[in-house]
Design an enzyme around this catalytic site. Structure first.
Site, PDB file in Angstrom:
ATOM      1  N   HIS A  69     -55.512  79.690 -85.229  1.00 32.46           N
ATOM      2  CA  HIS A  69     -56.718  78.936 -85.258  1.00 32.46           C
ATOM      3  C   HIS A  69     -57.918  79.559 -84.996  1.00 32.46           C
ATOM      4  O   HIS A  69     -58.047  80.665 -84.071  1.00 32.46           O
ATOM      5  CB  HIS A  69     -56.224  77.687 -84.540  1.00 32.46           C
ATOM      6  CG  HIS A  69     -56.291  77.643 -83.452  1.00 32.46           C
ATOM      7  ND1 HIS A  69     -57.418  77.507 -82.406  1.00 32.46           N
ATOM      8  CD2 HIS A  69     -55.022  77.761 -82.360  1.00 32.46           C
ATOM      9  CE1 HIS A  69     -56.814  77.622 -81.046  1.00 32.46           C
ATOM     10  NE2 HIS A  69     -55.460  77.733 -81.141  1.00 32.46           N
ATOM     11  N   ASP A  71     -60.759  77.932 -83.982  1.00 33.17           N
ATOM     12  CA  ASP A  71     -61.715  77.114 -82.984  1.00 33.17           C
ATOM     13  C   ASP A  71     -61.198  77.229 -81.359  1.00 33.17           C
ATOM     14  O   ASP A  71     -60.098  77.749 -81.128  1.00 33.17           O
ATOM     15  CB  ASP A  71     -61.715  75.612 -83.417  1.00 33.17           C
ATOM     16  CG  ASP A  71     -60.258  74.943 -83.137  1.00 33.17           C
ATOM     17  OD1 ASP A  71     -59.303  75.463 -83.462  1.00 33.17           O
ATOM     18  OD2 ASP A  71     -60.388  73.821 -82.950  1.00 33.17           O
ATOM     19  N   ASP A  93     -56.779  81.665 -76.109  1.00 31.50           N
ATOM     20  CA  ASP A  93     -56.343  80.309 -76.819  1.00 31.50           C
ATOM     21  C   ASP A  93     -57.235  80.369 -78.086  1.00 31.50           C
ATOM     22  O   ASP A  93     -58.272  79.657 -77.992  1.00 31.50           O
ATOM     23  CB  ASP A  93     -56.445  79.171 -76.038  1.00 31.50           C
ATOM     24  CG  ASP A  93     -55.824  77.890 -76.684  1.00 31.50           C
ATOM     25  OD1 ASP A  93     -55.277  78.002 -77.933  1.00 31.50           O
ATOM     26  OD2 ASP A  93     -56.213  76.768 -76.199  1.00 31.50           O
ATOM     27  N   GLU A 123     -57.991  72.886 -84.589  1.00 28.86           N
ATOM     28  CA  GLU A 123     -56.791  72.775 -83.711  1.00 28.86           C
ATOM     29  C   GLU A 123     -56.839  72.128 -82.346  1.00 28.86           C
ATOM     30  O   GLU A 123     -56.041  71.339 -82.040  1.00 28.86           O
ATOM     31  CB  GLU A 123     -55.996  74.316 -83.646  1.00 28.86           C
ATOM     32  CG  GLU A 123     -54.592  74.206 -83.135  1.00 28.86           C
ATOM     33  CD  GLU A 123     -54.672  74.154 -81.452  1.00 28.86           C
ATOM     34  OE1 GLU A 123     -53.424  73.757 -81.261  1.00 28.86           O
ATOM     35  OE2 GLU A 123     -55.391  74.437 -80.894  1.00 28.86           O
ATOM     36  N   GLU A 124     -57.939  72.346 -82.011  1.00 32.23           N
ATOM     37  CA  GLU A 124     -58.391  71.894 -80.553  1.00 32.23           C
ATOM     38  C   GLU A 124     -58.665  70.431 -80.687  1.00 32.23           C
ATOM     39  O   GLU A 124     -59.056  69.697 -79.564  1.00 32.23           O
ATOM     40  CB  GLU A 124     -59.285  72.541 -80.035  1.00 32.23           C
ATOM     41  CG  GLU A 124     -58.984  74.285 -79.827  1.00 32.23           C
ATOM     42  CD  GLU A 124     -57.911  74.468 -78.514  1.00 32.23           C
ATOM     43  OE1 GLU A 124     -57.777  73.241 -77.937  1.00 32.23           O
ATOM     44  OE2 GLU A 124     -57.657  75.322 -78.165  1.00 32.23           O
ATOM     45  N   GLU A 147     -50.281  81.117 -80.697  1.00 36.06           N
ATOM     46  CA  GLU A 147     -50.508  80.544 -79.680  1.00 36.06           C
ATOM     47  C   GLU A 147     -49.825  81.364 -78.460  1.00 36.06           C
ATOM     48  O   GLU A 147     -48.805  82.123 -78.856  1.00 36.06           O
ATOM     49  CB  GLU A 147     -49.815  79.154 -79.221  1.00 36.06           C
ATOM     50  CG  GLU A 147     -50.347  77.892 -80.183  1.00 36.06           C
ATOM     51  CD  GLU A 147     -51.766  77.584 -80.012  1.00 36.06           C
ATOM     52  OE1 GLU A 147     -52.229  77.794 -78.780  1.00 36.06           O
ATOM     53  OE2 GLU A 147     -52.279  77.026 -80.690  1.00 36.06           O
ATOM     54  N   HIS A 320     -58.683  77.490 -71.751  1.00 34.96           N
ATOM     55  CA  HIS A 320     -59.652  76.708 -71.572  1.00 34.96           C
ATOM     56  C   HIS A 320     -60.300  76.808 -70.307  1.00 34.96           C
ATOM     57  O   HIS A 320     -60.974  76.107 -69.725  1.00 34.96           O
ATOM     58  CB  HIS A 320     -59.097  75.057 -71.564  1.00 34.96           C
ATOM     59  CG  HIS A 320     -58.541  74.760 -72.743  1.00 34.96           C
ATOM     60  ND1 HIS A 320     -58.130  73.536 -73.036  1.00 34.96           N
ATOM     61  CD2 HIS A 320     -58.362  75.599 -74.007  1.00 34.96           C
ATOM     62  CE1 HIS A 320     -57.539  73.471 -74.348  1.00 34.96           C
ATOM     63  NE2 HIS A 320     -57.563  74.717 -74.799  1.00 34.96           N
TER      64      HIS A 320
END
Length: 394
Positions: A69, A71, A93, A123-124, A147, A320
């Site tokens: 992903h 984003d 991530d 995805e987030e 991931e 994050h």
């Protein structure tokens, strides 16, 4: 390997990706960047209607989809390299995984089968628009989701998720009035959500237990809003939970923003076996993992019933965070693992279809074949030698 997919290219690609902001909903710049590097690496590229960055190399069966992903969550982490570690939002991530996918696909090249690298949007977010777009349009034989698992880890399952928003309104009244205001109603709703989760069936492992989190609350005596999310295990009773939450809300408004079931893949699928062999070839000990989070694996597994795992460099505990970073040597090692896994997947898939008597491309053509043997004796001997060289058979 061509120079366009060597280690210098790999580090440059990941660094440029991390330097390019791509908070969910604003992935256009990084999609253009990724497709330009895919093209340099020899992949056929496009940006689809959902904003996904797509690269394809090879032809024929099997079709292996490497689904990453584009984003990231918000928050600024200054991009720098310090002691061999690349810092920046998305390094773990999950731009590291997507960059590794691009490089591994380029190195695999035309060795057999079709490799599709997809950098999905959103995805987030609860909606996962990129993955939902792809699951309706691709027909893969094997899927690897990008991931962080650590270079020697293979993720075979993720918990599901329920995201709720509750809203209440009450008439203005004096603070001495006995009727509860909106703020009290909101607190009561949240406590009932927490009780419902606590009282749901609980297995022995953390992965088999549901959990609830209060994400936000904004309340006065007249208006209130609660955002809550629940991580749920395989077999979670969504219908019972919905009824209990509806009773707790009463005449107030409750919206389910996301309802995604948990997913657990087979421990001995060809995806697991291929990655495990490739990890061992790099000197590692494979570790199968179950994650308490949720990923695009949950989304596409609703439609794709094929061997599926998640893999990528980095420590998911850094997702994050303000300390998000990936070790560049681990990232490069993951590229080698993925490259080896693609070759092993091709060989294993061919072997399985040879044993079943089906032609290797039957799953995609939809035809019945002409009744001929799937391989000539010389082809069978060559395949056996290939499997032996990869360590799949003795």
């Amino acid at each position: 390997m061509t120079a366009r997919a060597d280690d210098a290219f790999a580090v440059e690609l990941l660094t440029r990706m991390v330097e390019t902001p791509s908070v969910s909903g604003d992935e256009g710049a990084v999609a253009g960047l990724v497709t330009s590097y895919m093209a340099r690496a020899g992949l056929d590229t496009t940006v689809d209607d959902a904003g996904n960055a797509i690269g394809v190399v090879g032809a024929g069966a099997p079709t292996i989809v490497l689904l990453g992903h584009l984003d990231t969550v918000g928050g600024h982490v200054p991009v720098r390299v310090d002691d061999g570690r690349l810092y920046g939002r998305g390094a773990v991530d999950a731009k590291g995984a997507l960059a590794a996918f691009v490089c591994a696909a380029a190195r695999h090249g035309e060795r057999g089968g079709t490799v599709v690298v997809a950098g999905a949007t959103g995805e987030e977010t609860p909606e996962s628009p990129g993955a939902r777009h792809l699951r309706d349009r691709l027909d893969p034989d094997v899927v690897v989701v990008g991931e962080p698992s650590g270079w020697a880890g293979v993720t075979i399952g993720y918990k599901g998720r329920v995201c709720l928003t509750y809203e209440a309104r009450r008439a203005a009244q004096h603070s001495s009035h006995p009727s509860p205001g909106a703020a009290e109603a909101a607190v009561g709703f949240w406590l009932e959500v927490a009780r419902a989760i606590e009282e749901s069936p609980r297995g022995p492992r953390a992965f088999d237990q549901a959990s609830a989190r209060l994400d936000a609350i904004d309340a006065t005596s007249m208006t209130a809003r609660v955002d809550a999310s629940c991580r749920v295990p395989p077999g979670f009773d969504f219908a019972s939970f919905d009824r209990r939450i509806a009773r707790a809300a009463g005449t107030d408004v409750v919206r389910v923003r996301e309802r995604t079931a948990a997913v657990v893949g087979e421990r001995d699928s060809i995806a697991v076996r291929a990655l495990s062999l490739a990890i061992r070839a790099e000197g590692g000990v494979p570790a199968l993992k179950l994650k308490s989070g949720t990923s695009d694996m949950n989304v596409v597994a609703e439609r794709w019933s094929v061997p599926m795992v998640a893999y990528g460099p980095g420590d998911s505990a850094l997702d994050h965070t303000d300390d998000e970073h990936v070790a560049l040597d681990e990232y490069l090692r993951s590229v080698r693992v993925l490259t080896g896994a693609l070759e092993r997947l091709q060989a294993m898939w061919e072997q399985e279809h040879a044993l079943s008597g089906a032609r290797p491309d039957a799953a995609h053509t939809g035809g019945d074949g002409d009744g001929a043997a799937p391989y000539t004796p010389d082809e069978e001997l060559a395949l056996a030698e290939r499997l032996k060289s990869l360590g799949y058979i003795e």
